[in-house]
Design a protein around this motif. Sequence first.
Motif, mmCIF file in Angstrom:
data_model
loop_
_atom_site.group_PDB
_atom_site.id
_atom_site.type_symbol
_atom_site.label_atom_id
_atom_site.label_comp_id
_atom_site.label_asym_id
_atom_site.label_seq_id
_atom_site.Cartn_x
_atom_site.Cartn_y
_atom_site.Cartn_z
ATOM 1 N N ARG A 10 -11.280 32.780 -5.839
ATOM 2 C CA ARG A 10 -10.914 32.184 -4.495
ATOM 3 C C ARG A 10 -9.989 32.863 -3.723
ATOM 4 N N ASP A 45 -10.976 34.263 0.004
ATOM 5 C CA ASP A 45 -10.144 34.055 1.021
ATOM 6 C C ASP A 45 -9.963 35.117 1.830
ATOM 7 N N CYS A 51 -13.181 36.236 3.872
ATOM 8 C CA CYS A 51 -13.088 35.498 4.952
ATOM 9 C C CYS A 51 -12.699 36.264 6.244
ATOM 10 N N TYR A 70 -6.679 32.097 13.059
ATOM 11 C CA TYR A 70 -5.966 32.938 12.269
ATOM 12 C C TYR A 70 -4.896 33.389 13.143
ATOM 13 N N ALA A 89 -3.688 20.025 3.765
ATOM 14 C CA ALA A 89 -4.518 20.615 3.047
ATOM 15 C C ALA A 89 -3.991 21.658 2.293
ATOM 16 N N TYR A 90 -3.216 22.431 2.663
ATOM 17 C CA TYR A 90 -2.461 23.621 2.008
ATOM 18 C C TYR A 90 -1.545 23.136 0.932
ATOM 19 N N GLY A 125 -2.902 22.895 -2.444
ATOM 20 C CA GLY A 125 -3.180 24.120 -2.933
ATOM 21 C C GLY A 125 -4.656 24.948 -2.482
ATOM 22 N N ALA A 126 -4.956 24.546 -1.218
ATOM 23 C CA ALA A 126 -6.182 25.180 -0.738
ATOM 24 C C ALA A 126 -5.703 26.830 -0.062
ATOM 25 N N THR A 127 -6.903 27.465 -0.211
ATOM 26 C CA THR A 127 -6.598 28.815 0.380
ATOM 27 C C THR A 127 -7.007 28.511 2.128
ATOM 28 N N ARG A 128 -6.573 29.634 2.883
ATOM 29 C CA ARG A 128 -6.956 29.451 4.295
ATOM 30 C C ARG A 128 -8.601 29.210 4.394
ATOM 31 N N ALA A 129 -9.276 30.259 3.510
ATOM 32 C CA ALA A 129 -10.800 29.914 3.844
ATOM 33 C C ALA A 129 -11.344 28.630 3.435
ATOM 34 N N GLU A 130 -10.747 28.097 2.273
ATOM 35 C CA GLU A 130 -11.045 26.579 2.077
ATOM 36 C C GLU A 130 -10.675 25.757 2.819
ATOM 37 N N VAL A 131 -9.597 25.934 3.651
ATOM 38 C CA VAL A 131 -8.987 25.038 4.741
ATOM 39 C C VAL A 131 -9.950 25.025 5.914
ATOM 40 N N ILE A 132 -10.387 26.338 6.383
ATOM 41 C CA ILE A 132 -11.355 26.183 7.280
ATOM 42 C C ILE A 132 -12.493 25.653 6.911
ATOM 43 N N MET A 156 5.288 26.672 2.259
ATOM 44 C CA MET A 156 4.879 26.238 3.633
ATOM 45 C C MET A 156 5.148 27.642 4.632
ATOM 46 N N ILE A 183 -1.256 29.116 -3.881
ATOM 47 C CA ILE A 183 -2.239 28.296 -4.080
ATOM 48 C C ILE A 183 -1.922 27.572 -5.399
ATOM 49 N N ARG A 225 1.341 25.430 -5.212
ATOM 50 C CA ARG A 225 1.000 23.975 -4.539
ATOM 51 C C ARG A 225 0.533 23.000 -5.285
ATOM 52 N N ARG A 226 -0.492 23.588 -6.203
ATOM 53 C CA ARG A 226 -1.018 22.556 -7.111
ATOM 54 C C ARG A 226 0.013 21.932 -8.252
ATOM 55 N N PHE A 251 -7.375 12.993 5.733
ATOM 56 C CA PHE A 251 -8.350 13.871 6.354
ATOM 57 C C PHE A 251 -9.463 13.192 7.257
ATOM 58 N N LEU A 306 -11.068 20.734 -2.432
ATOM 59 C CA LEU A 306 -10.406 21.937 -1.655
ATOM 60 C C LEU A 306 -10.271 23.177 -2.586
ATOM 61 N N ASN A 307 -9.996 22.890 -3.938
ATOM 62 C CA ASN A 307 -9.661 23.924 -4.565
ATOM 63 C C ASN A 307 -10.954 24.506 -5.486
#
Lengths: 289, 300, 255
Positions: free
Chosen positions: A11, A15, A18, B108, B191-192, B195-202, C57, C83, C86-87, C99, C114-115
Amino acid sequence: MLLNGIKKKSRLLSDRMCFIWVCIFSALTAVPLLAILGEVFVRGCTQFSWDFITDPTPTALKAMMAMRAGEAIPGGIANGIVGSLIMLGMAAVVAVPVGILCGVYLAENGKTRFAVIVSYLSDLLQGTPSVIIGMITYVWVVVPMRGYSAIAGSVALFIMMLPLIIRSTEETMKILPSSLKEAGLALGGNNARVMLKVQLPAAFGGIFTGVLLAVSRVVGETAPLIFTALGCSMVRWDIDKPIAAVPLLIWEFFNDPNLQELIWGASLFLLMFVLCLNITAKYLAKKWK
Amino acid sequence: MPLLTMAWQLTKLMTMNDKIFKAILFVAALVIPLICGGVIYSLTIDASDAFNRFGFFEFLTSSDWDYTIDNERYGALPFIAGTLLTTLLALLFCIPFSLPVSLFIGEYFKGRKIAELLGVVIDLLAGIPSIIYGLWGFYTLRPLIVALDISPQGSGILTAALVLAIMIVPYAASLSAEFIKMVPNEIKESAYSLGATRAEVIRDIVFPVAGSGIFSSYILAIGRALGETMTVTMLIGNTNQLPQSLTATGNTMASIIANQFGEADGLRFSALIAIGLLLFLITAIINVIGKFLIKRARIM
Amino acid sequence: METEKPIIEFKDVCVSYTRNTMAVKNVSAAVERNSITAIMGPSGCGKSTLLRAVNLMHSLYPNIKVDGEILLNGQNILAMEPIEVRRRVGMVFQRPTPFPTMSIYENVLAGFSLNGIRLPRSEKEEIVEQALRSVALWDEVKDVLNKKGTFLSGGQQQRLCIARALALKPDVLLLDEPTSALDPIATNHIEELLLQLKNDVTMLIVTHNMGQAMRISQRSMFMYLGELVEYGDTAQMFAAAKDERTKAYLTGKMG
């Protein structure tokens, strides 16, 4: 837990990928800009001189003779510069007041059905391919006048400028604080006076920027001029005769093997003119805000 | 007493003035519907010859384009096909560049100097006149395509589409960036926080939320590509047959008009006007849909 | 063994936005497991900044810098991947943030989707029901799970957001003024809910509302100008604050 670790790594990797994709491809979009500017500047500079701006286009014969003799092609694009300025001037003289008034109308009556329709039609006209504007101007002006003319060319440019000026006026008027209008009305001015004496002067910067952008947008237009202004190899001031324009000259040079050398000088001139207008407008817009 | 009458007269004059002012505004606003109505009216009148002669659907589906005297036959299919092919191909080439640019500016590096710089690059690209794109395509890209052995003559649908793609990147990218910017920060932070990464948030938040806006930006970009004239005319090779491959030469609706309208009369004139009418209607529909979607996306 | 260690420990935590301005200055404190700890203080005192640092954050904003250590079960999270942290640390924001493109059902599972975690359908349904039940939202929304989360009322949306955070079974839940955008009835509801959740998850709550701190928290921090002025038992602090600044704040003489 181990699986989770692998998953986490992949992951984070995707990231990273991307981000790299975004950076690389964003940077790549600058390549065509630099390539185009570079090519036009490098090849155009060799031809660029004072004479190039003040001399009219040579005839094909003259150019051929010069080429035979191994000399640089004489002449320049003075006829095109004069023609472009005449047509832009005539188009702007009509399009600016009409566009501002129409923009004011849309800002004042934004919610009525008629205004919504006009607003949509204005967008539609703005999105209409320029070649169709040329075609319709041919039908409307060239056919009845029995000939190509500077008038026809400026009508085409007028139709192209109008929606751009309307939009910028409307948007500028809409962001003016309504307290401005209320203050004017409270002092006893009527709508007309407040508009002319308070609101329009306050919006001047935004509208002026819009006009500059509109000019920069249409000055490079070629397609609508091909069947309206046609082109001319002399410097000419008559508005009922065919006339040259800088983009038309580029198109002529492109099609005439004898004149091809002049393409880059003319392109350099056009590009500088457009970009200067563009940058000035953007700078003013920033300052005004 | 005379003061009062004077004041009364002044008020009267002013209201009259207001009415005149309103009337002037209205007349100015009428210009736009008049032009649009006039365009449709004039094009329809002049196109009717061709439609009457060949029939509307036959005109659309015929691939003849023959202007030898006594054997005139005209059909729009090759040009419709050419327009669709160049536009779709341009869109395909455009997306891998415009999407990163819009993310660069809108996500970004949002609000940073470097995003501003890229914004200037995009603005300048949008400001270059189409005839100069055409020249660059002709003198730089075309030889490259010949050298790479992609097509023998270098010009053709592919070449035109490549340059067209560069031309529409600014439109698609700057408008999409605007919608990407509008995705509320709070939603992204939530979303962050999961635990999402930036790519996943996008992928899962930014794109879905800004989706309709991004979609409409591309619709408007298509609208631009459909009617682009000079660049395509200089690069597509200008042949009037149905294109057989993506590297083949062809003509679009705009380029056939640019090429032949000046010398056309009679039936050919009418046929070209008919193509113009079709192009006008197609771009009008695309633009109106695009603007409508954008307005809706802005409200949301 | 582990239960005796504090779940979160701040060690000399400093947060600075630019080089000169410190939003949080040398905060050291330990947070008890399975309790609610309130962070109070006038606006701009750094309480939100401190809370957000626990969820890393600040890593989203390159100009924010955090120094010191924040230990989660003894591990310094400042040295960990965001990541991952945050979990284990959930967060609920001031305004409800369901959302907008996802249904209620999808919102609860957003932490998994999301994960990139794929779950079998039965497990998904179990998680959704359990999470929604834990925030007392199940009965209200069980028939409209496919509707967009944005259709719910503000209080329901906020409970949905809590459910979304709880679905991932975090060790700690951070709440950044979770009721400031809600009406009194919805606020009451959330407060009751938080008291019930106390046994499953440790909570840190930033609040403007002293009454709220008194009602739900066991321990309280009072921050002023980026410093942790006083930290202790909530009831004790409200009864007899040690520091003059705390006293002034609690008696309404300050911000």
